[in-house]
Scaffold this active site. Structure first.
Site, mmCIF file in Angstrom:
data_model
loop_
_atom_site.group_PDB
_atom_site.id
_atom_site.type_symbol
_atom_site.label_atom_id
_atom_site.label_comp_id
_atom_site.label_asym_id
_atom_site.label_seq_id
_atom_site.Cartn_x
_atom_site.Cartn_y
_atom_site.Cartn_z
ATOM 1 N N ASP A 25 0.848 -1.184 0.000
ATOM 2 C CA ASP A 25 0.000 0.000 0.000
ATOM 3 C C ASP A 25 0.880 1.230 0.000
ATOM 4 O OD1 ASP A 25 0.661 0.679 2.779
ATOM 5 O OD2 ASP A 25 -0.656 -0.967 3.362
ATOM 6 N N LYS A 218 -6.183 0.186 -3.186
ATOM 7 C CA LYS A 218 -5.280 1.039 -2.425
ATOM 8 C C LYS A 218 -5.062 2.341 -3.176
ATOM 9 C CE LYS A 218 -4.537 -1.812 0.987
ATOM 10 N NZ LYS A 218 -4.792 -1.483 2.386
ATOM 11 N N ASP A 246 -8.576 3.025 0.020
ATOM 12 C CA ASP A 246 -7.826 2.913 1.270
ATOM 13 C C ASP A 246 -6.458 3.545 1.080
ATOM 14 O OD1 ASP A 246 -6.533 2.192 3.586
ATOM 15 O OD2 ASP A 246 -6.796 0.040 3.352
ATOM 16 N N ASN A 248 -4.252 4.225 3.734
ATOM 17 C CA ASN A 248 -3.302 3.780 4.759
ATOM 18 C C ASN A 248 -2.538 4.928 5.408
ATOM 19 O OD1 ASN A 248 -3.463 1.221 2.722
ATOM 20 N ND2 ASN A 248 -3.162 0.554 4.842
ATOM 21 N N GLU A 272 -10.805 4.949 3.308
ATOM 22 C CA GLU A 272 -10.295 4.322 4.526
ATOM 23 C C GLU A 272 -8.944 4.904 4.908
ATOM 24 O OE1 GLU A 272 -8.937 -0.246 5.687
ATOM 25 O OE2 GLU A 272 -10.567 0.094 4.275
ATOM 26 N N GLU A 299 -8.174 0.019 11.787
ATOM 27 C CA GLU A 299 -7.308 -1.158 11.784
ATOM 28 C C GLU A 299 -6.069 -0.979 12.648
ATOM 29 O OE1 GLU A 299 -4.504 -1.639 8.093
ATOM 30 O OE2 GLU A 299 -6.442 -0.975 7.341
ATOM 31 N N ASP A 322 -9.874 -4.030 14.579
ATOM 32 C CA ASP A 322 -9.003 -5.156 14.265
ATOM 33 C C ASP A 322 -9.025 -6.134 15.442
ATOM 34 O OD1 ASP A 322 -6.335 -5.878 12.420
ATOM 35 O OD2 ASP A 322 -6.137 -6.463 14.518
ATOM 36 N N HIS A 349 -11.473 -4.869 10.139
ATOM 37 C CA HIS A 349 -10.273 -4.961 9.307
ATOM 38 C C HIS A 349 -9.840 -6.423 9.205
ATOM 39 C CE1 HIS A 349 -5.727 -5.146 9.220
ATOM 40 N NE2 HIS A 349 -6.043 -4.682 8.032
#
Length: 429
Positions: A25, A218, A246, A248, A272, A299, A322, A349
């Protein structure tokens, strides 16, 4: 019969995933790894737990488990069950090790591996899969498993009990629905950042052919690359299919807002981790700016207090707890109940090593006893490394099927532990 825990064994297990770009990611490119814990007993039954890491550093969580293991060894299962909060605090609030957190990072993740191994043991002794073990538990016993310290301003034991009691109404009908249809899911396997465009296109086509109607990509690379890849994936999806994004945590707050102004053309269902995981107010500002696109995170949210603040601030529209970033089942229960109190759906997650196996149980329990709705609920699915578990997930037509075997589904095959044990397993020589 009294069952006593006689020992705790920990294994450093790592899989060489970085070379293929699996799991890549905007920030992370690692070797999917697990700090794998086995809790042995005088009854011959073993409980299994793990926490997921990304390669280097797994030795730290293994060492933390060893440092905490004395809180578990020698106790009886019955003693633990009778004082859940006391047991949980003995691990998460060790009078010396807590200083290294507190309640976050390596120590908290190691606590999660230990706590989950004990819960797995309890479910195995009861002869039930974890989701059923929890779902059939009386409300008072579930509430007694939760440490409300530092979250009672957001949810009280009485409010939690009321939610869980309501969860007994219509339980049989909800269970029958899951038995018949399975639990909705989405796949992240199509859109890792390290995959070339042709692979992204091919994987998306295959996912659609396999019945997936919700996929995640991602983002967080160069914006023009994100836009191009989003166009590829959206172009392969049928009408009405969901596309999640997402990043990250790679963006600043203003950068996230600007990027989503470009990416909203592809109708993302959520964005996300748009910014730093601990930035509650930043998430709240992004949520206001990108609506109706939802903001999802959790997460790497370290503990129930971070989740409390995210929910209180209206910062998230999807709660992505998570299973082992927080300190095991006890803390997850508090987060599920907080999300229900604030009316935010939980989409746990997953991915990594064993997380799909873990979180299916949590999502099923949440539907049966807490959230009581599938609206906006999905379990993440990543098609990696399931073959290393004795009770791997079963996914068909874009839905998880109910686990049947006793326990938490994270028991690893002995041959997999031997092959991928770091640094002396054959895979690492």
């Amino acid at each position: 019969m009294t069952v006593r825990i006689t020992g705790v064994d920990v294994h450093d297990v790592r899989f060489p995933t970085a070379a293929a770009g699996d799991g890549s990611d905007a920030i992370n490119k690692g070797d999917y790894s697990a700090t794998y814990v086995e809790v042995t007993t005088d009854a011959g039954v073993t409980g299994s737990g793990l926490t997921f890491t990304n390669g280097r550093g797994n030795e730290l969580t293994c060492a933390a488990v060893e440092a905490l293991a004395h809180h578990v060894t020698g106790r009886t299962v019955e003693e633990i069950a009778a004082d859940q909060v006391g047991f949980w605090r003995s691990i998460t609030a060790d009078v010396q090790l807590r200083w290294l957190g507190p309640e976050k990072g390596v120590i908290h993740m190691a606590s999660g591996a230990l706590v989950n191994a004990v819960w797995d043991l309890r479910a195995r002794l009861a002869g039930k899969p974890m989701w059923r073990y929890l779902a059939e538990m009386p409300a008072d016993e579930l509430v007694a498993s939760i440490d409300f310290r530092h979250i009672s301003d957001a949810i009280t034991p009485g409010e939690a009990r009321e939610i869980l009691e309501k969860g007994t109404i219509g339980y049989a009908e909800r269970l029958a629905e899951l038995e018949r249809d399975g639990f909705p899911a989405y796949t992240t396997s199509v859109g890792w950042l390290g995959y070339p465009d042709d692979k992204v296109r091919e994987l998306t086509r295959q996912a659609v052919a396999d019945g997936w109607r919700a996929v995640k990509m991602k983002t967080g690379g160069p914006l023009e690359d994100d836009v191009r890849r989003a166009g590829i994936i959206r172009g392969e999806l049928p009408e009405g299919a969901l596309l999640m994004m997402d990043s990250n945590q790679v963006w600043d707050v203003d950068e996230a807002i600007a990027a989503m102004a470009e990416l909203k053309a592809f109708d993302p269902y959520w964005i996300e981790e748009p910014t730093h995981a601990d930035d509650v107010l930043g998430h709240a500002r992004i949520a206001r700016a990108v609506a109706p696109v939802r903001v999802a995170t959790g997460e790497v949210a370290a503990n129930r207090v971070i989740f409390k603040q995210l929910l209180q601030a209206g910062a998230i529209g999807v709660c992505q707890v998570d299973a082992c970033r927080v300190a095991g089942v006890n803390e997850v229960l508090s987060i599920l109940l907080l999300a229900a109190k604030f009316g935010v759906p939980v989409c746990p997650h997953s991915g990594g090593v064993g997380l799909c196996e873990y979180v299916q149980h949590l999502a099923i329990f949440d539907f049966l006893r807490v959230g009581r709705s599938l609206d906006g609920r999905m379990i993440e699915y990543v098609d990696h490394l399931h073959e290393h578990f004795t009770d791997p997930v079963t996914v068909a037509g874009g839905r998880y099927r109910l686990p049947r075997l006793p326990g938490y589904s994270v028991e690893m095959k002995p041959e997999s532990i031997a092959e991928f044990r770091f640094p002396d397993g054959p895979a690492w020589r």
